[in-house]
Design a protein around this motif. Sequence first.
Motif, mmCIF file in Angstrom:
data_model
loop_
_atom_site.group_PDB
_atom_site.id
_atom_site.type_symbol
_atom_site.label_atom_id
_atom_site.label_comp_id
_atom_site.label_asym_id
_atom_site.label_seq_id
_atom_site.Cartn_x
_atom_site.Cartn_y
_atom_site.Cartn_z
ATOM 1 N N UNK A 82 -3.484 -10.632 -0.236
ATOM 2 C CA UNK A 82 -4.437 -9.708 0.941
ATOM 3 C C UNK A 82 -4.165 -8.269 1.002
ATOM 4 N N UNK A 83 -3.116 -8.055 -0.123
ATOM 5 C CA UNK A 83 -2.799 -6.623 -0.298
ATOM 6 C C UNK A 83 -4.298 -5.803 -0.780
ATOM 7 N N UNK A 84 -4.418 -4.442 -0.621
ATOM 8 C CA UNK A 84 -5.636 -3.830 -0.812
ATOM 9 C C UNK A 84 -6.087 -4.057 -2.117
ATOM 10 N N UNK A 87 -6.516 -7.792 -3.419
ATOM 11 C CA UNK A 87 -7.629 -8.371 -2.858
ATOM 12 C C UNK A 87 -8.973 -8.343 -3.527
ATOM 13 N N UNK A 88 -9.239 -6.941 -3.752
ATOM 14 C CA UNK A 88 -10.340 -6.709 -4.295
ATOM 15 C C UNK A 88 -10.594 -7.213 -5.915
ATOM 16 N N UNK A 89 -9.316 -7.219 -6.606
ATOM 17 C CA UNK A 89 -9.412 -7.898 -7.878
ATOM 18 C C UNK A 89 -9.632 -9.354 -7.786
ATOM 19 N N UNK A 90 -9.123 -10.246 -6.581
ATOM 20 C CA UNK A 90 -9.296 -11.583 -6.581
ATOM 21 C C UNK A 90 -10.717 -11.889 -6.152
ATOM 22 N N UNK A 91 -11.452 -10.835 -5.168
ATOM 23 C CA UNK A 91 -12.859 -11.154 -4.999
ATOM 24 C C UNK A 91 -13.529 -10.772 -6.141
#
Length: 585
Positions: A82-84, A87-91
């Motif tokens: 959930x680190x910024x 998180x976006x990479x996972x999403x």
Amino acid sequence: MGGSSPLPLSLQSKFQRARAGPLARLRDYRTNLNILRNIIFALFLLRTFRKSFYFLRGHGILGSLSLLYHSTHKKLYHIFLNLPGVRSKVAAQLTAARLDLENKLAPTGPGINRYLHLPKEPWTKEQLSAELESLSAMKRTRWEEGKVSGAVYHGEDSLLDIQFNAMRLFSVANPIHADVFPAVRKMEAEVVAMVLALFNAPDTGAGVTTSGGTESILMACLSARQKGYAERRITEPEMIVPHTAHAAFHKAASYFKIKLHVVHCPAPDYEVDISRVRKLINPNTILLVGSAPNYPHGVVDPIPSLSKLAVAHKIPLHVDCCLGSFLMPCLAKAGFPSPFAEEGGFDFKQPGVTSISVDTHKYGFAPKGNSCVLYRDRQLREYQYFIAPEWSGGVYGSPSIAGSRPGALIAGCWASMMAVGEKGYIDATHKIVSTKLTIENAIKEHPILKATLGVLGKPSVSVIAFESLDPAVSVYDIADGMSRRGWHLNSLQDPPGVHAAVTLPMTRSGAVDGLIDDLVATVKEEKEKVISEEVTGSGVVGGAVVKEQKKKGNSAQLYGVAGSLPDKSIVEQMVVAYLDTLYKA
Ligand SMILES: *Cc1c(COP(=O)(O)O)cnc(C)c1O
């Protein structure tokens, strides 16, 4: 306060006398409250102590530490995800995976008709049959050629015709109206009676039919939970299941708020570890579980030992024979060793066994949507009943989850059982277990296969599972290689493996030889890839080692990458995407 009081002495004493009663009562009340508080605190301590005691005894000191380590690891990993930046990479990757799934499972585009509203005008018969024909011709895995593990258990036209006929005759029947459809009630009761007899139920035996194995298991768990509450006032129920038990037990635990203890099934046998089951038993235990056999490896748990534990601790024991269904009772008659024959077998002959789930829609060859849950006595069955005596719609009662139920399916099940008969099931058992043995022997004896693959456990019925013995070859790449060759085998995890559940289509001529040939070809191919990777990997280009990025298949992606993460939330999100895609019209 007396000394500084402005009141005259006489009045003071009067006042005090007047107040003495309530004040003393208040003081009493306070002391009582204190005692009560101490009792509650002591009870709380006792409870916490008891819980910790059973936890420690159940898992051992090392086990408890390892659980603590894993849960901390998982939490930290969750925070990391959930680190910024992460998180976006996972999403982004999840969105890509979702699109990929949609393109594979629910493609749209030219040539595909989609119907998202009711047709204004009713379709003609011709229109309808043309569209149904084209739907049934959609590209799919050829189960008819025996290339699918499980899924279709019989599939021969002769039996299908019998089922269609039975289902047509009872297409409007609904057993909830037993008086309107007496024949379906009779057939349902007879299906249950015949299955009870197959599993050596005592005269007190009772059962119901359900919509499938999952519902049968849900009902057995519910019955055990209700029994625990009614007879022992257990309000925090727990059940103990093997690591290899079916996911339906996890579903039951989730639906019915039962704490689930999952017990290790150690290599090389993959049978549940009885000593660990024993340690986990505590006053809240409502159910023990064994599989006959389990889904992943086709291994039968030590039912006689579980039965002894169940009897000693007076706890119900469920045997999941969903997959084993009619094969298990037919093994001996078909000429194969029947598990624990000398120790009293795996069914109601074991005194501790209180319930058994049997899927008539698997090796009972009934149409899908049929299963049975059997109990040692009627009281256990009653614990799964639902009754609403005060419902405004009338006094209501139903035996299982569904209200209205498809009478057609019961007719289809009854007709299948009568048409196949004991002889038919014994023949089928012979064919299926022989085919499983052919695959097992090939894996153990074929020079290419035995060098790379190892059979998991000692499978005694229809399932054969294997792992990769070569650390350079992923068993999931083998599953994907088999998919490219038109096979639909199942991937397993923990340990990584692949299995085939042999059904009648796979016993037909040529199918199993094709499976072994393709397995050999796939293993060769994967081994060659490893060698060529080593060659290209050592090639130095411009000072950098060039490694070819392998394109991973579905299994390898899901289990190889996502499956190795400590926190399963990514896998869960992929499953949500999959389930959502199922409903993309
Ligand atoms: C198939 C199966 C079940 C139940 O599955 P359903 O898909 O609900 O019929 C339960 N246990 C085992 C071992 C199974 O293989």
